[in-house]
Design an enzyme around this catalytic site. Structure first.
Site, PDB file in Angstrom:
ATOM      1  N   ASP A   1     105.837  82.535  69.254  1.00  0.00           N
ATOM      2  CA  ASP A   1     105.462  83.345  68.105  1.00  0.00           C
ATOM      3  C   ASP A   1     105.185  84.740  68.663  1.00  0.00           C
ATOM      4  OD1 ASP A   1     104.642  84.043  65.482  1.00  0.00           O
ATOM      5  OD2 ASP A   1     102.557  83.733  66.055  1.00  0.00           O
ATOM      6  N   LEU A   2     105.226  85.752  67.813  1.00  0.00           N
ATOM      7  CA  LEU A   2     105.067  87.120  68.307  1.00  0.00           C
ATOM      8  C   LEU A   2     103.624  87.609  68.220  1.00  0.00           C
ATOM      9  CD1 LEU A   2     106.328  89.695  69.411  1.00  0.00           C
ATOM     10  CD2 LEU A   2     106.974  90.304  67.061  1.00  0.00           C
ATOM     11  N   ASP A   3     103.121  87.728  67.016  1.00  0.00           N
ATOM     12  CA  ASP A   3     101.794  88.298  66.821  1.00  0.00           C
ATOM     13  C   ASP A   3     100.710  87.330  67.279  1.00  0.00           C
ATOM     14  OD1 ASP A   3      99.834  90.089  66.032  1.00  0.00           O
ATOM     15  OD2 ASP A   3      99.677  89.202  64.046  1.00  0.00           O
TER      16      ASP A   3
ATOM     17  N   THR B   1      99.240  92.451  66.956  1.00  0.00           N
ATOM     18  CA  THR B   1      99.407  93.407  65.851  1.00  0.00           C
ATOM     19  C   THR B   1      98.673  92.930  64.607  1.00  0.00           C
ATOM     20  OG1 THR B   1     101.487  92.342  65.180  1.00  0.00           O
ATOM     21  CG2 THR B   1     101.647  94.221  66.688  1.00  0.00           C
TER      22      THR B   1
ATOM     23  N   LYS C   1      97.344  84.070  58.605  1.00  0.00           N
ATOM     24  CA  LYS C   1      97.945  83.820  59.912  1.00  0.00           C
ATOM     25  C   LYS C   1      99.157  82.899  59.808  1.00  0.00           C
ATOM     26  CE  LYS C   1      94.713  84.534  63.697  1.00  0.00           C
ATOM     27  NZ  LYS C   1      94.059  83.880  64.846  1.00  0.00           N
TER      28      LYS C   1
ATOM     29  N   SER D   1     109.372  83.996  64.812  1.00  0.00           N
ATOM     30  CA  SER D   1     108.294  84.703  64.108  1.00  0.00           C
ATOM     31  C   SER D   1     108.618  84.904  62.636  1.00  0.00           C
ATOM     32  CB  SER D   1     108.065  86.069  64.768  1.00  0.00           C
ATOM     33  OG  SER D   1     107.201  86.877  64.013  1.00  0.00           O
ATOM     34  N   ALA D   2     107.574  84.905  61.820  1.00  0.00           N
ATOM     35  CA  ALA D   2     107.749  85.193  60.402  1.00  0.00           C
ATOM     36  C   ALA D   2     107.942  86.682  60.147  1.00  0.00           C
ATOM     37  CB  ALA D   2     106.529  84.698  59.620  1.00  0.00           C
TER      38      ALA D   2
ATOM     39  N   ASN E   1     109.611  92.561  61.214  1.00  0.00           N
ATOM     40  CA  ASN E   1     109.587  93.733  62.080  1.00  0.00           C
ATOM     41  C   ASN E   1     109.688  93.372  63.553  1.00  0.00           C
ATOM     42  OD1 ASN E   1     108.942  95.811  59.944  1.00  0.00           O
ATOM     43  ND2 ASN E   1     107.193  94.460  59.687  1.00  0.00           N
TER      44      ASN E   1
ATOM     45  N   LYS F   1     106.910  79.189  57.963  1.00  0.00           N
ATOM     46  CA  LYS F   1     106.075  78.145  58.562  1.00  0.00           C
ATOM     47  C   LYS F   1     105.008  77.732  57.553  1.00  0.00           C
ATOM     48  CE  LYS F   1     106.517  80.697  62.927  1.00  0.00           C
ATOM     49  NZ  LYS F   1     105.811  81.515  63.921  1.00  0.00           N
TER      50      LYS F   1
ATOM     51  N   GLU G   1     102.073  78.997  70.006  1.00  0.00           N
ATOM     52  CA  GLU G   1     101.646  79.420  68.676  1.00  0.00           C
ATOM     53  C   GLU G   1     100.135  79.629  68.630  1.00  0.00           C
ATOM     54  OE1 GLU G   1     102.129  80.274  65.686  1.00  0.00           O
ATOM     55  OE2 GLU G   1     104.268  80.062  65.296  1.00  0.00           O
ATOM     56  N   ASP G   2      99.717  80.590  67.798  1.00  0.00           N
ATOM     57  CA  ASP G   2      98.280  80.824  67.632  1.00  0.00           C
ATOM     58  C   ASP G   2      97.815  80.556  66.214  1.00  0.00           C
ATOM     59  OD1 ASP G   2      99.468  83.075  66.414  1.00  0.00           O
ATOM     60  OD2 ASP G   2      97.704  84.311  66.834  1.00  0.00           O
TER      61      ASP G   2
END
Length: 214
Positions: free
Chosen positions: A12-14, A20, A48, A119-120, A123, A150, A174-175
């Site tokens: 996952d990204l963020d 971010t 989230k 990622s959702a 961007n 997700k 994942e967070d």
């Protein structure tokens, strides 16, 4: 569990590669302020791992405005929020990469393990470019590539399918609980960036991806 036994690691990204979330929160809070209600950090926890559309729905629920706007008005709100968010992330640099994440990605690639972003965020490509780490991923599957958010496993399944790797040979960092659930639904190993008191069902818990680099 040895992380280096997997053939594909999906991130996952963020909150995993870069933080971010603070910018998402500020942009959503500004929207809530214009609508006349307070949007707190506690409210923001509900956003989230979910899509922009669902995030807006949750925000309007918080403000008691679920049925107050037309679909067209909601779309304009989502666009306005994202525009503000993009303004915030335009300041990102490589210094914003979470500790150890870049080192871990480089190590995975050095030993031949594939890497992906799942990622959702719509961007994600811009964020990765600003961080200077686009070339550390074999594939990017984000909100522009998927139809279902997700905890639907689509984002992770697409990553594995496009790299032709079986789900059982994939691990996901994942967070968010929605992401953990999506990884498990895809038949993959879930690694939680967080604590077992908050995130459930993962096979491993770490404070950050950098903790796995050594």
């Amino acid at each position: 569990m040895n992380i280096y036994d997997f053939k594909l690691i999906i991130f996952d990204l963020d909150g995993v590669i870069v933080d971010t979330a603070k910018y998402h929160y500020l942009a959503w809070k500004e929207l809530a302020d214009t609508l006349g209600f307070d949007f707190t950090h506690e409210h923001n926890e509900r956003l989230k791992g979910v899509s922009r559309t669902r995030s807006l729905e949750i925000l309007l629920e918080v403000g008691g405005l679920t049925d107050a706007f037309s679909q067209e008005e909601k779309e304009k709100m989502a666009v306005a929020k994202n525009k503000r968010y993009v303004e915030y992330i335009s300041t990102l640099t490589s210094d914003d990469i979470l500790p150890g994440a870049s080192k871990f990605l480089q190590k995975l690639r050095a030993v031949g393990i594939k890497t992906a972003i799942g990622s959702a965020s719509k961007n994600a490509p811009e964020i990765l470019e600003r961080l200077g780490i686009t070339d550390l991923f074999d594939i990017i599957i984000d909100g522009n590539s998927t139809q279902k958010a997700k905890p639907n496993p689509e984002v992770f399944e697409l990553s594995a399918q496009r790299l032709d790797i079986a789900s059982e040979q994939c691990a996901v960092f994942e967070d968010a609980q929605a992401g953990i659930d999506a990884a498990l639904a895809a038949g993959m190993t879930a690694i939680a960036v967080g604590s077992p008191e908050v995130l459930y069902g993962a096979s491993m818990y770490v404070r950050g991806v950098g903790c796995v680099a050594n």
